[in-house]
Design an enzyme around this catalytic site. Structure first.
Site, PDB file in Angstrom:
ATOM      1  N   ASP A 141       0.810  -1.218   0.000  1.00  0.00           N
ATOM      2  CA  ASP A 141       0.000   0.000   0.000  1.00  0.00           C
ATOM      3  C   ASP A 141       0.845   1.269   0.000  1.00  0.00           C
ATOM      4  OD1 ASP A 141      -2.278  -1.564   0.094  1.00  0.00           O
ATOM      5  OD2 ASP A 141      -2.338  -1.552   2.281  1.00  0.00           O
ATOM      6  N   ILE A 142       0.258   2.359  -0.470  1.00  0.00           N
ATOM      7  CA  ILE A 142       0.957   3.634  -0.573  1.00  0.00           C
ATOM      8  C   ILE A 142       1.456   4.118   0.782  1.00  0.00           C
ATOM      9  CG2 ILE A 142      -1.173   5.002  -0.363  1.00  0.00           C
ATOM     10  CD1 ILE A 142       0.063   6.961  -2.374  1.00  0.00           C
TER      11      ILE A 142
END
Length: 264
Positions: A141-142
């Protein structure tokens, strides 16, 4: 159906091409190759079209050709050499980069792969050809950091993200909130996401505010959502291992090639 040959598989210069079967017997050769870990199905189709695949001693160059499930499938030397040149890269992804395509103004992690960001002690130096077709084998995930695998090799991608993949991924997760024994037990087994039960996990305390997660699946934002279900809020998430390959001392924002002695 491709017939069995009495002689051993020939080299890439021997044998005439076979014609595809017109019935539904057997399995597609590309499917068999992918299942055996020889390459991805897309790569298999490319090798078949180029006449670089031998099935029971006969060269095959027609897409859709089928063979018996126990057929002997051999790649020509040229295909094996091509596979040996395919790069697999380990990146220590920082927060703020997406794993795949650029989205919402955020850059993809692959932009960090270049000569200036390569780990100094990596014995294999950067080759520009390593960027062609380089794709993430799984997501991170970012707002997460840690080990991200990018590869040109369909075999590696299938191992890590194939439907039957059982590769462990290990994470260190900082959390806020209270977690009792029942909640910890549920993190290990008993939760469901999107109406489907999760596979058993290994979750334990690393220290007073950090949990260690070991998963064999990778649903979108899975760890954060699992924690929410037991009343925890994730404040930091770092992937430190995929299979037997560890993040180790790879600096944040830098990358290195997968070593010859490393396997997932």
């Amino acid at each position: 159906m491709v017939k069995r040959a009495a002689a051993p598989a020939p080299t890439a210069t021997a044998s005439a091409a076979t014609a595809p079967t017109t019935d539904n017997r057997g399995e597609r050769i590309s499917k068999l190759m992918a299942e055996r870990g020889l390459c991805s199905r897309r790569e298999a189709d490319a090798y078949i079209e180029r006449g670089l695949v031998f099935v029971d001693g006969e060269r095959v160059n027609q897409l859709g050709t089928r063979a018996a499930p126990d057929a002997v499938i051999v790649l020509a030397g040229e295909a094996k050499a091509q596979q040996a040149r395919q790069a697999t890269i380990l990146l220590h992804k920082p927060i703020g980069y997406v794993s795949g395509q650029a989205e919402d103004g955020h850059q993809p992690a692959v932009v960090l792969v270049g000569p200036r960001t390569q780990m100094e002690v990596d014995p294999q130096r950067f080759r520009p050809g390593s960027l062609q077709g380089l794709a993430p084998a799984g997501r991170l995930d970012i707002d997460s950091t840690g080990l991200l695998v990018l590869t040109q090799d369909g075999r590696v991608a299938r191992q890590l993200i194939g439907e039957d993949s059982a590769i462990e991924k290990e994470y260190l997760v900082r959390v806020e909130g209270r977690l009792d024994e029942r909640g910890l037990a549920l993190l290990n087994h008993g939760l469901e996401l999107d109406g489907k039960p999760l596979k058993p996990a290994k979750v334990s305390w690393q220290n007073e505010d950090q949990l260690r997660f070991v998963l064999k699946e990778g649903k979108k934002r899975q760890i954060r959502r699992m924690c929410e279900l037991v009343g925890l809020r994730v404040t930091g998430l770092k992937r430190v291992r995929i299979g037997k390959v560890k993040l180790g001392d790879l600096p944040l924002g830098q990358w290195r090639y997968l070593r010859e002695d490393e396997r997932f």
